[in-house]
Write a protein that holds these residues in place. Sequence first.
Motif, PDB file in Angstrom:
ATOM      1  N   LEU A  82       2.753  -5.989 -24.476  1.00  0.00           N
ATOM      2  CA  LEU A  82       1.979  -5.996 -25.714  1.00  0.00           C
ATOM      3  C   LEU A  82       0.599  -5.379 -25.486  1.00  0.00           C
ATOM      4  N   ARG A  83      -0.037  -5.707 -24.365  1.00  0.00           N
ATOM      5  CA  ARG A  83      -1.363  -5.155 -24.055  1.00  0.00           C
ATOM      6  C   ARG A  83      -1.302  -3.637 -23.908  1.00  0.00           C
ATOM      7  N   VAL A  84      -0.327  -3.144 -23.145  1.00  0.00           N
ATOM      8  CA  VAL A  84      -0.182  -1.702 -22.928  1.00  0.00           C
ATOM      9  C   VAL A  84       0.129  -0.995 -24.245  1.00  0.00           C
ATOM     10  N   THR A  85       0.977  -1.590 -25.057  1.00  0.00           N
ATOM     11  CA  THR A  85       1.318  -0.999 -26.355  1.00  0.00           C
ATOM     12  C   THR A  85       0.074  -0.840 -27.215  1.00  0.00           C
ATOM     13  N   ARG A  86      -0.693  -1.889 -27.336  1.00  0.00           N
ATOM     14  CA  ARG A  86      -1.902  -1.826 -28.158  1.00  0.00           C
ATOM     15  C   ARG A  86      -2.902  -0.822 -27.595  1.00  0.00           C
ATOM     16  N   ASP A 142       7.732 -15.683 -29.356  1.00  0.00           N
ATOM     17  CA  ASP A 142       6.299 -15.456 -29.553  1.00  0.00           C
ATOM     18  C   ASP A 142       5.978 -13.964 -29.456  1.00  0.00           C
ATOM     19  N   PHE A 143       6.581 -13.281 -28.466  1.00  0.00           N
ATOM     20  CA  PHE A 143       6.347 -11.845 -28.310  1.00  0.00           C
ATOM     21  C   PHE A 143       6.827 -11.078 -29.535  1.00  0.00           C
ATOM     22  N   ARG A 144       8.037 -11.401 -30.007  1.00  0.00           N
ATOM     23  CA  ARG A 144       8.577 -10.692 -31.174  1.00  0.00           C
ATOM     24  C   ARG A 144       7.664 -10.810 -32.382  1.00  0.00           C
ATOM     25  N   LEU A 145       7.175 -12.005 -32.636  1.00  0.00           N
ATOM     26  CA  LEU A 145       6.292 -12.200 -33.778  1.00  0.00           C
ATOM     27  C   LEU A 145       4.989 -11.420 -33.594  1.00  0.00           C
ATOM     28  N   ALA A 146       4.401 -11.496 -32.404  1.00  0.00           N
ATOM     29  CA  ALA A 146       3.162 -10.763 -32.135  1.00  0.00           C
ATOM     30  C   ALA A 146       3.396  -9.258 -32.232  1.00  0.00           C
TER      31      ALA A 146
END
Length: 175
Positions: free
Chosen positions: A82-86, A111-115
């Motif tokens: 998620l960090r790398v994607t953003r 949690d990851f899917r929702l974020a």
Amino acid sequence: LWYIPRPEAELLALNKLRDPGVPVTLQAPEGFGKNWMVLHLLDRIAQQDLATGHKTAVIRFNVRKAVKSAPVSLEKLLSELLRVTREQLRRASIGLPLHPGREPFGDAMSDFRLAFQEQVLEQVPGRLLLILDEADHLHGMEGVETPFFAGLRAMAEDTTPAYERLRLVVTIGAE
């Protein structure tokens, strides 16, 4: 210059990436040109986008680099993804609003899917191509490998409006 064309494999991959729900896996031994093929596919997708007026945001996540420091947990891997994607979307000038951290309420993948849906998919216009390079480095990581790939496959196959724009490419070095 160094790319060895593989027309049948390229066409198959491009056709799979056109429609939602079918992850593309590039599997070959180390040094057989998986990265070159990904670069070629990205060039072809960019050409298609120019011709059709569509937009495709591209995220490349090197799994080997993400798991190089042991121990690796599913939570840490998903947080890094998620960090790398953003970060990559920010560098590509696709401004994503900041979201306050939320208290986890489910398992790590839920949690990851929702974020990912709220912080990435609902904010990015057009398609999002997520490329997981060197994904074979998760092989044998108990409690990480199976839920990670099962969760990503479920995301790729999700037919809700946010997820229907997600495309997934996985490169695997294997004999």
